[in-house]
Design a protein around this motif. Structure first.
Motif, PDB file in Angstrom:
ATOM      1  N   CYS A 290       0.829  -1.199   0.000  1.00  0.00           N
ATOM      2  CA  CYS A 290       0.000   0.000   0.000  1.00  0.00           C
ATOM      3  C   CYS A 290       0.866   1.252   0.000  1.00  0.00           C
ATOM      4  O   CYS A 290       0.666   2.154  -0.818  1.00  0.00           O
ATOM      5  CB  CYS A 290      -0.930  -0.003   1.208  1.00  0.00           C
ATOM      6  N   ILE A 291       1.830   1.310   0.919  1.00  0.00           N
ATOM      7  CA  ILE A 291       2.659   2.515   0.997  1.00  0.00           C
ATOM      8  C   ILE A 291       3.582   2.611  -0.213  1.00  0.00           C
ATOM      9  O   ILE A 291       3.924   3.714  -0.670  1.00  0.00           O
ATOM     10  CB  ILE A 291       3.465   2.551   2.315  1.00  0.00           C
ATOM     11  N   VAL A 292       3.995   1.446  -0.778  1.00  0.00           N
ATOM     12  CA  VAL A 292       4.791   1.476  -2.013  1.00  0.00           C
ATOM     13  C   VAL A 292       3.971   2.088  -3.140  1.00  0.00           C
ATOM     14  O   VAL A 292       4.463   2.927  -3.909  1.00  0.00           O
ATOM     15  CB  VAL A 292       5.263   0.054  -2.396  1.00  0.00           C
ATOM     16  N   TYR A 293       2.710   1.694  -3.230  1.00  0.00           N
ATOM     17  CA  TYR A 293       1.822   2.247  -4.254  1.00  0.00           C
ATOM     18  C   TYR A 293       1.638   3.745  -4.050  1.00  0.00           C
ATOM     19  O   TYR A 293       1.728   4.527  -5.005  1.00  0.00           O
ATOM     20  CB  TYR A 293       0.475   1.532  -4.207  1.00  0.00           C
TER      21      TYR A 293
ATOM     22  N   VAL B  34       9.980  12.460   2.082  1.00  0.00           N
ATOM     23  CA  VAL B  34       9.820  13.359   3.237  1.00  0.00           C
ATOM     24  C   VAL B  34       8.342  13.559   3.551  1.00  0.00           C
ATOM     25  O   VAL B  34       7.926  13.502   4.718  1.00  0.00           O
ATOM     26  CB  VAL B  34      10.513  14.711   2.965  1.00  0.00           C
ATOM     27  N   VAL B  35       7.533  13.792   2.520  1.00  0.00           N
ATOM     28  CA  VAL B  35       6.100  14.034   2.724  1.00  0.00           C
ATOM     29  C   VAL B  35       5.414  12.801   3.328  1.00  0.00           C
ATOM     30  O   VAL B  35       4.554  12.924   4.212  1.00  0.00           O
ATOM     31  CB  VAL B  35       5.426  14.427   1.399  1.00  0.00           C
ATOM     32  N   LEU B  36       5.788  11.616   2.878  1.00  0.00           N
ATOM     33  CA  LEU B  36       5.148  10.370   3.334  1.00  0.00           C
ATOM     34  C   LEU B  36       5.978   9.651   4.391  1.00  0.00           C
ATOM     35  O   LEU B  36       5.813   8.450   4.592  1.00  0.00           O
ATOM     36  CB  LEU B  36       4.909   9.443   2.137  1.00  0.00           C
ATOM     37  N   ARG B  37       6.851  10.369   5.078  1.00  0.00           N
ATOM     38  CA  ARG B  37       7.783   9.740   6.024  1.00  0.00           C
ATOM     39  C   ARG B  37       7.052   8.960   7.120  1.00  0.00           C
ATOM     40  O   ARG B  37       7.409   7.805   7.414  1.00  0.00           O
ATOM     41  CB  ARG B  37       8.673  10.807   6.652  1.00  0.00           C
ATOM     42  N   GLU B  38       6.050   9.560   7.732  1.00  0.00           N
ATOM     43  CA  GLU B  38       5.339   8.887   8.809  1.00  0.00           C
ATOM     44  C   GLU B  38       4.672   7.596   8.326  1.00  0.00           C
ATOM     45  O   GLU B  38       4.645   6.595   9.048  1.00  0.00           O
ATOM     46  CB  GLU B  38       4.288   9.820   9.411  1.00  0.00           C
ATOM     47  N   ASN B  39       4.152   7.612   7.133  1.00  0.00           N
ATOM     48  CA  ASN B  39       3.510   6.427   6.578  1.00  0.00           C
ATOM     49  C   ASN B  39       4.525   5.344   6.256  1.00  0.00           C
ATOM     50  O   ASN B  39       4.247   4.152   6.430  1.00  0.00           O
ATOM     51  CB  ASN B  39       2.738   6.796   5.311  1.00  0.00           C
ATOM     52  N   MET B  40       5.719   5.739   5.799  1.00  0.00           N
ATOM     53  CA  MET B  40       6.744   4.766   5.448  1.00  0.00           C
ATOM     54  C   MET B  40       7.367   4.141   6.701  1.00  0.00           C
ATOM     55  O   MET B  40       7.796   2.983   6.671  1.00  0.00           O
ATOM     56  CB  MET B  40       7.819   5.427   4.585  1.00  0.00           C
ATOM     57  N   GLU B  41       7.425   4.891   7.787  1.00  0.00           N
ATOM     58  CA  GLU B  41       7.978   4.356   9.027  1.00  0.00           C
ATOM     59  C   GLU B  41       7.046   3.329   9.660  1.00  0.00           C
ATOM     60  O   GLU B  41       7.498   2.332  10.225  1.00  0.00           O
ATOM     61  CB  GLU B  41       8.246   5.496  10.016  1.00  0.00           C
ATOM     62  N   LYS B  42       5.730   3.573   9.554  1.00  0.00           N
ATOM     63  CA  LYS B  42       4.741   2.667  10.149  1.00  0.00           C
ATOM     64  C   LYS B  42       3.646   2.373   9.132  1.00  0.00           C
ATOM     65  O   LYS B  42       2.559   2.958   9.189  1.00  0.00           O
ATOM     66  CB  LYS B  42       4.135   3.286  11.410  1.00  0.00           C
ATOM     67  N   PRO B  43       3.920   1.462   8.187  1.00  0.00           N
ATOM     68  CA  PRO B  43       2.912   1.150   7.170  1.00  0.00           C
ATOM     69  C   PRO B  43       1.614   0.631   7.793  1.00  0.00           C
ATOM     70  O   PRO B  43       1.635  -0.223   8.677  1.00  0.00           O
ATOM     71  CB  PRO B  43       3.588   0.061   6.321  1.00  0.00           C
ATOM     72  N   GLY B  44       0.520   1.180   7.349  1.00  0.00           N
ATOM     73  CA  GLY B  44      -0.773   0.715   7.834  1.00  0.00           C
ATOM     74  C   GLY B  44      -1.227   1.318   9.140  1.00  0.00           C
ATOM     75  O   GLY B  44      -2.311   0.972   9.635  1.00  0.00           O
TER      76      GLY B  44
ATOM     77  N   GLN C 260      -7.948  -1.632   3.868  1.00  0.00           N
ATOM     78  CA  GLN C 260      -7.904  -0.206   3.560  1.00  0.00           C
ATOM     79  C   GLN C 260      -6.475   0.181   3.216  1.00  0.00           C
ATOM     80  O   GLN C 260      -5.519  -0.385   3.747  1.00  0.00           O
ATOM     81  CB  GLN C 260      -8.405   0.609   4.760  1.00  0.00           C
ATOM     82  N   CYS C 261      -6.322   1.155   2.320  1.00  0.00           N
ATOM     83  CA  CYS C 261      -4.990   1.648   1.943  1.00  0.00           C
ATOM     84  C   CYS C 261      -5.000   3.159   2.097  1.00  0.00           C
ATOM     85  O   CYS C 261      -5.481   3.887   1.227  1.00  0.00           O
ATOM     86  CB  CYS C 261      -4.655   1.251   0.506  1.00  0.00           C
ATOM     87  N   VAL C 262      -4.485   3.626   3.211  1.00  0.00           N
ATOM     88  CA  VAL C 262      -4.545   5.036   3.549  1.00  0.00           C
ATOM     89  C   VAL C 262      -3.142   5.582   3.763  1.00  0.00           C
ATOM     90  O   VAL C 262      -2.307   4.950   4.422  1.00  0.00           O
ATOM     91  CB  VAL C 262      -5.393   5.256   4.822  1.00  0.00           C
ATOM     92  N   ALA C 263      -2.876   6.744   3.191  1.00  0.00           N
ATOM     93  CA  ALA C 263      -1.651   7.492   3.479  1.00  0.00           C
ATOM     94  C   ALA C 263      -2.080   8.855   3.995  1.00  0.00           C
ATOM     95  O   ALA C 263      -2.726   9.618   3.285  1.00  0.00           O
ATOM     96  CB  ALA C 263      -0.785   7.635   2.235  1.00  0.00           C
TER      97      ALA C 263
END
Length: 321
Positions: free
Chosen positions: A102-105, A163-173, A181-184
């Protein structure tokens, strides 16, 4: 406490109905229409940009600085088209590939859309130099410099998206409320900064440069009209058509750019964290993606007039010298 009737609702993961997301219930005709429209847009986006990429990559005589920028734009928009094929699988609101994918997408989607926007800015700079400073164009805009700018733009986009998606990349899901669900989520303040960096600044640069380009084109058209020795009626028709073509071309570029991107950034200003839900097929995201369908049409067919005008402008300048 309200209970859910498991016999009524259709779950993304029936064996995990306690934590599973519920599929979006739509009439069959509506679902079919949505699938058809999205598949058509995805197919057109992929096909047009693939043709641009193949043409500019295969024919060496087309490898000019401007066409290298169009090649970069075609690659980014082709990637958007391929991601849209994946997006259409989740019209029912279910993401089936797990949190990591999800976060890769989401990351790839952010990279290619930002890269497309960055390339459009570079194209506007290229056209500004070509039309407003034609005698210096071939000295200042070389293939090596254009390649460097393209690589730098893509590198900055890759880093900026991380940088923008840093929080999502650190803790996917971590922002998902249910399984499937796939939320960023983007912090409100990060979203405001992103609004200025990836929207207001590019749009401002494009608007300023194209306003200057339009002014120069109008001046040159009037000069060319005064130098034509044909009949007065023929001169007037030529000038009016040229002015109309210039205004229409620049207007299409800027207006479509704003129409496709404004709804997404309006969400950023709603006063809360921005949530990008890939499994819910948000309409604002599809508008951003739709811009990649329009780009090959705008910058291949409409922009050809700019390149023809640029050659005519250069010839006139050299003749006057």
């Amino acid at each position: 406490m309200e209970t859910i009737d498991h016999g009524v609702y259709d779950f993304c993961f029936p064996h995990l109905f306690n934590v599973s997301c519920i599929k979006i219930a739509r009439p069959y005709a509506v679902t079919l229409l949505i699938y058809t429209v999205l598949y058509i847009i995805s197919m057109v986006t992929t096909t047009l940009n693939l043709l641009v990429v193949i043409s500019l990559s295969h024919y060496k005589q087309l490898r000019t600085p401007t066409n290298l920028l169009l090649l970069s734009l075609g690659i980014s928009d082709l990637s958007v088209g391929l991601l849209m094929f994946l997006q259409t699988l989740f019209v029912d609101g279910c993401w089936l590939f797990g949190d990591t994918m999800c976060i890769v997408y989401q990351y790839l989607s952010y990279v290619v859309t930002c890269a497309s926007m960055g390339t459009i800015v570079l194209i506007s700079v290229d056209r500004y130099v070509a039309i407003c400073q034609p005698l210096h164009y071939y000295m200042r805009v070389t293939e090596c410099r254009v390649r460097f700018c393209i690589c730098l733009s893509w590198l900055c986009t890759v880093v900026y998206s991380a940088v923008v998606l840093r929080e999502n990349m650190e803790k996917p899901g971590s922002f998902n409320t249910c399984s499937g669900q796939c939320v960023a989520a983007i912090n409100y303040y990060v979203g405001i900064a992103d609004l200025f960096i990836s929207f207001i600044f590019p749009v401002g640069v494009i608007a300023v440069l194209y306003t200057r380009v339009f002014a120069v084109i109008m001046t040159q058209i009037r000069v060319m009209r005064s130098q034509i020795t044909a009949a007065q009626s023929q001169r007037t028709v030529f000038a009016n058509k040229s002015e109309l073509k210039a205004a229409r071309t620049l207007g299409v570029v800027i207006i479509m750019f704003l129409i496709c991107l404004c709804p997404y950034y309006f969400v950023v200003l709603t006063g809360q964290d921005t949530v990008l839900d890939a499994s819910n097929a948000a309409a604002v995201l599809y508008l951003v993606y739709f811009n990649s369908c329009l780009n090959p049409i705008i910058y291949t067919f409409f922009y050809s007039w700019f390149r023809k005008y640029d050659l005519l402008h250069n010839e006139q300048k050299l003749y006057q010298e």
